[in-house]
Design an enzyme around this catalytic site. Structure first.
Site, PDB file in Angstrom:
ATOM      1  CG  HIS A 189       2.883  -1.456  -0.482  1.00 28.72           C
ATOM      2  ND1 HIS A 189       2.762  -0.163  -0.929  1.00 28.72           N
ATOM      3  CD2 HIS A 189       1.661  -2.025  -0.638  1.00 28.72           C
ATOM      4  CE1 HIS A 189       1.531   0.029  -1.361  1.00 28.72           C
ATOM      5  NE2 HIS A 189       0.843  -1.073  -1.201  1.00 28.72           N
ATOM      6  CG  ASP A 214      -3.489   3.537  -2.185  1.00 29.69           C
ATOM      7  OD1 ASP A 214      -2.537   4.278  -1.900  1.00 29.69           O
ATOM      8  OD2 ASP A 214      -3.338   2.424  -2.725  1.00 29.69           O
TER       9      ASP A 214
HETATM   10  C1  PEP Z   1      -5.237  -0.180  -0.060  1.00 30.67           C
HETATM   11  O1  PEP Z   1      -4.824   0.789  -0.706  1.00 30.67           O
HETATM   12  O2  PEP Z   1      -5.932  -0.083   0.953  1.00 30.67           O
HETATM   13  C2  PEP Z   1      -4.904  -1.542  -0.481  1.00 30.67           C
HETATM   14  C3  PEP Z   1      -5.459  -2.575   0.077  1.00 30.67           C
HETATM   15  O3  PEP Z   1      -3.938  -1.666  -1.433  1.00 30.67           O
HETATM   16  P1  PEP Z   1      -2.386  -1.461  -1.170  1.00 30.67           P
HETATM   17  O4  PEP Z   1      -2.174  -1.257   0.301  1.00 30.67           O
HETATM   18  O5  PEP Z   1      -1.686  -2.649  -1.692  1.00 30.67           O
HETATM   19  O6  PEP Z   1      -2.106  -0.218  -1.957  1.00 30.67           O
HETATM   20 MG    MG Z   2      -3.973   0.502  -2.683  1.00 27.32          MG
END
Ligand code: PEP
Ligand code: MG
Length: 757
Positions: free
Chosen positions: A361, A626
């Site tokens: 993140h 994810d």
């Molecule tokens: C993802 O998982 O692609 C998403 C947009 O959420 P995050 O990256 O915040 O987990």
């Molecule tokens: Mg995600």
């Protein structure tokens, strides 16, 4: 042998440099295996295996004896990538004699390769005068030793380029590799960001006024000594005599003449009290850890605990405020959103994190802020690089400390060229995102920080596909109240009005931790994450939804998105709670429109149930970050498997296509808000698959637009069909690269978003 193995690894781990690492290995292994010789050969840049350290052979031969792969017995071990165990080495056809080693006396030979990340980096050898076969147990011991040491050797080799910080010689350029985290190049000066009271993360800093530093240190020591004494007194009646004695021993350790004395010696060499203290404590911790007596070994954690307490006091009472230079390059072991937020606006030029990968993140945040970033720079000795000049190459994942003038000039050219490209693309800001044959697709942005709105609007964003509400939560020291949340959300909704803003409900867990709500789990990415947490805490969920709904009053541009949905009941319960919050507000007399409620598709079960989820909701949005990790079973945050995280894996691409079809079959729109949408190549495929909206970091928006405006939907569709039929990621890359070259777009392939391609 297990005990020796552990203590050797511990000693090696705390060795200061590569020669020390090798010295420990050869002496300790020789001793443990009661043999006559132990030597290490390491591969040099010419791919020769050079004798680097020995205990037993003639030391004059070190650095002189070199063998190529396949040459001699050492070369044979390297070529076969497996142990070679011989009782009469001299009779083996590969045996080669080097007179300078004095090797002729040794008959028995056992060599094992040292392998790191699939590459043979060296060979570990033991030899003995008397012909004998090293038994299976000994062979297994040496293999285990080598496997454990390979990472340490690789690290020591990588950091070896760095000049010893304690020496007076000036620093020299050193290169460290990681993975590309956010595109771009930054040139600036480093600031180490470290969590408090972490002995292993204290940056090396010098002190100017030795006497003042000594006083400062002694005061901290006295304070902790008094605290520990007090604790001992309080517990006096509750603990037994031995435990009481332990407290006295701690107080004794904090004596000026004990640990304190060692620290002061270092302070007198102009080293800051914090660094000197952490160095001394860590040395003692290592000594305790390598002791064979289990009771004494246990004491290592006491010393560490004591060390942490003193360090906390030193850090709290240190009035020297961190100065963030104009072009700050923030470096640290594991950077967090709040560490980024500590840098004053406009000063953060680059980011380097020892841990994490391009889908962590922090990297996502960095991309949304347009800050060049390198993640997973595992060999970066970050504590020793405070306040140094550094280049961060966020395109290739490389970092240079103390760069030469030539390198600086080279990178300055890239910075200038990038600026030029951005200026050229700026003219596209108000143009539609339309293919040459008239197909329109919307480009939205992913946001999280208030500042994202400005950049997004400057780039011509037509909406927000993902507002990560956990980011404002991360920047606080408690859950924000309903009113605090309302204000933050209102700002976002108002900034983008009349465009839609998709607010995702709190998505914590995995690698997103709130400092005030820690979630400790063995396997956090498969644990209590996203909607699972908020459904278990309806009080948190309801307050958040109420805040969102109230914030939307009069604007009506809110959409609510639910993260990590893996089963229909989760959606139904969340919808029920949202309805409850809505009805409460309506009853309170507020004029609120019920917003569309969407589901994130980010786990395989949701892919297989996309049809049902679409039927029961207003829209779908794919979280490809994810989804990729769960389809491929590759932790998005783990540097070691970063090259297996492949967004263009056929399985991922097919899932992406199936979800579009499922959503459209129910007449529901679908967007994608994972990082993949910001890659120009991927964007073409996603558009061809039928995605209605691509939502990405604002930094990538204009580049994606410029590519889409130069192709036709028909061609993109053909390419997509061809790609979806391919069996592996490599063929996908090759096909896409060829297609881009053909239409003269290869320049656009300069990695603008670091998806592992
Ligand atoms: C993802 O998982 O692609 C998403 C947009 O959420 P995050 O990256 O915040 O987990
Ligand atoms: Mg995600």
């Amino acid at each position: 042998m297990l005990g020796s193995l552990r203590s050797i690894v511990q000693e090696v781990n705390s060795a200061r440099d590569l020669p020390a690492v090798l010295r420990i290995i050869v002496t300790r292994v020789k001793q443990t295996m009661t043999t006559d010789v132990c030597s290490v050969y390491l591969r040099n840049v010419k791919k020769e295996f050079v004798l680097m350290a020995t205990d037993g052979l003639n030391v004059e031969a070190v650095g002189r004896v070199m063998l190529t792969k396949g040459q001699g017995l050492v070369g044979l071990v390297a070529a076969r990538e497996e142990p070679v165990n011989l009782d009469q080495a001299e009779t083996h056809p590969n045996f080669e004699y080097f007179p300078e080693t004095g090797e002729e006396r040794y008959s028995a030979f056992l060599g094992v390769p040292i392998i790191h990340q699939r590459k043979v980096m060296g060979v570990l050898v033991v030899q003995q005068v008397k012909g004998r076969t090293f038994d299976e147990g000994e062979e297994a011991f040496l293999v285990t030793m080598s496997a454990q040491l390979s990472g340490v050797i690789a690290h020591a080799e990588a950091t070896g380029a760095l000049v010893d910080i304690h020496s007076d010689a000036g620093p020299t350029e050193a290169k460290f590799m990681g993975v590309a985290g956010a595109p771009g190049v930054a040139i600036g000066r480093t600031v180490v960001a470290a969590p408090p009271a972490d002995l292993r993360a204290v940056p090396y800093r010098r002190c100017d006024d030795i006497e003042q530093e000594v006083v400062f240190f002694l005061e901290a020591l006295a304070q902790v000594r008094a605290n520990v004494r007090l604790l001992g007194d309080e517990l006096a009646n509750r603990v037994n005599k031995e435990e009481r004695q332990l407290f006295d021993a701690y107080v004794g350790m904090l004596d000026d003449a004990s640990l304190g004395g060692e620290v002061m010696d270092r302070i007198r060499q102009n080293i800051s009290a914090e660094y000197a203290w952490s160095e001394v404590i860590l040395e003692h911790v290592t000594n305790f850890q390598s002791m064979s007596d289990p009771y004494l070994r246990e004491r290592a954690s006491d010393v560490q605990d004591l060390g942490g307490r003193v360090l906390a006091v030193l850090q709290q009472s240190n009035q020297k405020k961190i100065v963030f230079p104009e072009n700050t390059i923030l470096i640290g072991e594991e950077l967090t959103a709040s560490m980024l937020a500590e840098v004053p606006a406009g000063r953060l030029a680059g980011i380097v994190s020892v841990r994490g990968s391009s889908n962590s993140h922090v990297a996502i945040l960095a991309r949304s802020m347009g800050i060049p970033t390198v993640m997973g720079a595992v060999d970066l000795p970050f504590t020793k690089l405070d306040s140094r000049e550094m280049i961060v190459d966020g395109y290739h994942g490389s970092v240079y400390s103390d760069p030469s003038r030539n390198l600086l000039l080279h990178y300055q050219d890239i910075v200038d060229e990038d600026l030029q490209v951005v200026r050229t693309l700026e003219s596209l800001k108000d143009e539609p995102c339309e293919t040459t044959d008239g197909h329109l697709i919307e480009l939205w942005v992913n946001t999280g920080l208030a500042a994202d709105a400005v950049l997004s609007l400057e780039r011509g964003a037509e909406g927000v596909g993902l507002y990560r509400t956990e980011i404002p939560f991360m920047l606080r020291d408690r859950f924000p109240s309903e009113e605090e949340q309302r204000q933050v959300y209102r700002e976002q909704l108002a900034a983008f009005f009349p465009h839609p803003v998709t607010m995702r409900t709190l998505d914590i867990g995995g690698d997103k931790a709130l400092p005030y709500f820690p979630i400790e789990e063995e396997n956090p990415f498969l644990g209590w994450r996203g909607i699972r947490v908020t459904l278990d805490h309806p009080e948190i969920f309801l307050v958040q939804v109420r805040a969102m709904l109230r914030a939307s009053e009069g604007l009506d541009n809110l959409r609510i998105l639910l993260p990590m949905i893996s089963a229909i009941p989760e959606l139904e319960i969340a919808q029920m709670l949202i309805m409850r919050a809505y009805e409460e507000l309506v009853t309170e007399g507020r004029k609120i429109t019920l917003p569309p409620i969407g589901v994130m598709i980010e786990v395989p079960s949701a892919v297989y149930q996309a049809r049902e989820l679409a039927a029961r909701s207003d829209f779908l949005s794919v979280g490809s970050n994810d989804l990729t990790q769960y389809i491929l079973a590759v932790d998005r945050n783990n540097t070691r498997v970063a090259d297996l995280y492949r967004s263009f894996h056929p399985a991922v691409l097919r899932a992406l296509k199936d979800v579009v079809d499922a959503s459209h079959s129910q007449g529901k729109p679908i967007s994608i808000c994972g990082e993949l949408a910001g890659d120009p190549t991927a964007a073409l495929l996603l558009m061809a698959m039928g995605y209605d909206v691509l939502s990405m970091s604002a930094t990538n928006l204009l580049k994606v637009k410029s590519v889409i405006r130069r192709v036709s939907l028909i061609d993109a569709h053909e390419l997509m069909l061809e790609v979806l039929a391919l069996p592996d990621t490599e063929s996908v890359y090759a096909t896409l690269d060829d297609a881009f070259k053909e239409v003269g777009l290869s320049r656009m392939l300069k990695p603008i978003v670091p998806i592992n391609r």
